[in-house]
Design an enzyme around this catalytic site. Structure first.
Site, PDB file in Angstrom:
ATOM      1  N   GLY A  79      36.255  39.439  33.297  1.00 15.66           N
ATOM      2  CA  GLY A  79      35.159  40.343  32.654  1.00 15.66           C
ATOM      3  C   GLY A  79      35.006  41.379  33.700  1.00 15.66           C
ATOM      4  O   GLY A  79      34.199  42.320  33.638  1.00 15.66           O
TER       5      GLY A  79
ATOM      6  N   SER B 228      44.179  42.136  41.212  1.00 17.38           N
ATOM      7  CA  SER B 228      44.499  42.254  42.706  1.00 17.38           C
ATOM      8  C   SER B 228      44.394  40.769  43.664  1.00 17.38           C
ATOM      9  O   SER B 228      43.435  40.607  44.134  1.00 17.38           O
ATOM     10  CB  SER B 228      43.226  43.035  43.367  1.00 17.38           C
TER      11      SER B 228
ATOM     12  N   SER C 249      37.016  44.414  33.687  1.00 22.20           N
ATOM     13  CA  SER C 249      37.034  45.748  33.029  1.00 22.20           C
ATOM     14  C   SER C 249      35.709  46.050  32.188  1.00 22.20           C
ATOM     15  O   SER C 249      35.145  47.042  32.202  1.00 22.20           O
ATOM     16  CB  SER C 249      38.117  45.905  32.084  1.00 22.20           C
TER      17      SER C 249
ATOM     18  N   LEU D 268      40.077  36.838  38.274  1.00 23.27           N
ATOM     19  CA  LEU D 268      40.844  36.626  37.105  1.00 23.27           C
ATOM     20  C   LEU D 268      40.940  37.368  35.927  1.00 23.27           C
ATOM     21  O   LEU D 268      40.064  37.883  35.581  1.00 23.27           O
ATOM     22  CB  LEU D 268      40.483  34.962  36.825  1.00 23.27           C
ATOM     23  N   SER D 269      42.096  37.168  35.288  1.00 24.40           N
ATOM     24  CA  SER D 269      42.270  37.527  33.861  1.00 24.40           C
ATOM     25  C   SER D 269      41.249  36.994  32.916  1.00 24.40           C
ATOM     26  O   SER D 269      41.064  36.006  33.135  1.00 24.40           O
ATOM     27  CB  SER D 269      43.680  37.262  33.350  1.00 24.40           C
ATOM     28  N   GLY D 270      40.595  37.916  32.333  1.00 18.85           N
ATOM     29  CA  GLY D 270      39.450  37.265  31.340  1.00 18.85           C
ATOM     30  C   GLY D 270      38.329  37.032  32.024  1.00 18.85           C
ATOM     31  O   GLY D 270      37.029  36.399  31.485  1.00 18.85           O
TER      32      GLY D 270
END
EC number: 2.7.1.25
Length: 203
Positions: free
Chosen positions: A40, A109, A42, A36-38
């Site tokens: 971690g 993704s 990246s 999910l976004s957030g």
């Protein structure tokens, strides 16, 4: 388009993956960070790259936001565009792997089928799916870009985890739970995985 492809011939490369392996001292591979976004993705991918670089590995990061500034700037966030986004990234990652590079791909993704299509581009040992697992509530509490707030207010549509699905991997090679572990421990888990399989040197 089909007619044009009749005039295109694949040009085989002179250098092989084996040639790059001899020079680089490590296997080429893709570490595919999904979540999910957030969650971690990246942060973890960049931290892993730092350690691989320190060990002398040849690496490159493909990051979801960065790619949309250039290569995929023509794509939106519809289901079709998201699928095309991942398809293109898979093809780019394959080019890097063919050149002997360790690719760290950090993308939400969200669709399982798309991730499996990317996997199919590589030899079995070359694709490592890293599920960056983090509860939605924790991701929302982090919300580094303010995207969850916008999605909850209706300002941002088709946001993964809110009004667009995220399909959890059935059998990823590795799971890193960032809700209850540090970045350092996550990095150690990833490095241990690739080292134990002989993909990088053990030092």
């Amino acid at each position: 388009m089909g007619a044009n492809r009749l005039n295109i011939t694949w040009h085989d490369r002179v250098l092989t993956k084996g040639d790059y392996l001899k020079r680089n001292g490590h296997q080429p591979l893709v570490l595919w960070f999904t979540g999910l976004s957030g969650s971690g993705k990246s942060t973890l991918a960049h931290a892993v790259e730092e350690e691989l670089f320190r060990k002398g590995c040849y690496t490159y990061i493909l990051d979801g936001d960065n790619i949309r500034h250039g290569l995929n700037s023509d794509l939106g966030f519809s289901e079709a565009d998201r699928r095309e986004n991942i398809r293109r990234i898979g093809e780019v990652a394959k080019l890097f792997v063919d050149a002997g590079i360790i690719v760290l791909a950090a993308f939400i993704s969200p669709y399982r089928e798309d991730r499996e299509r990317v996997r199919a581009l590589f030899e079995p040992a070359e694709f490592i799916e890293v599920f960056v697992n983090c509860d939605l509530a924790v991701c929302e509490s982090r919300d580094p870009k303010g995207l969850y707030r916008k999605a909850r207010s209706g300002e941002l549509k088709q946001f993964t985890g809110i009004d667009s699905p995220y399909e959890v991997p059935f059998s990823p090679e590795l799971v890193v739970n960032t809700a209850c572990s540090t970045v350092k421990s996550g990095v150690q888990s990833v490095l241990a995985f690739v080292r134990d399989r002989g993909l990088i040197n053990g030092d």
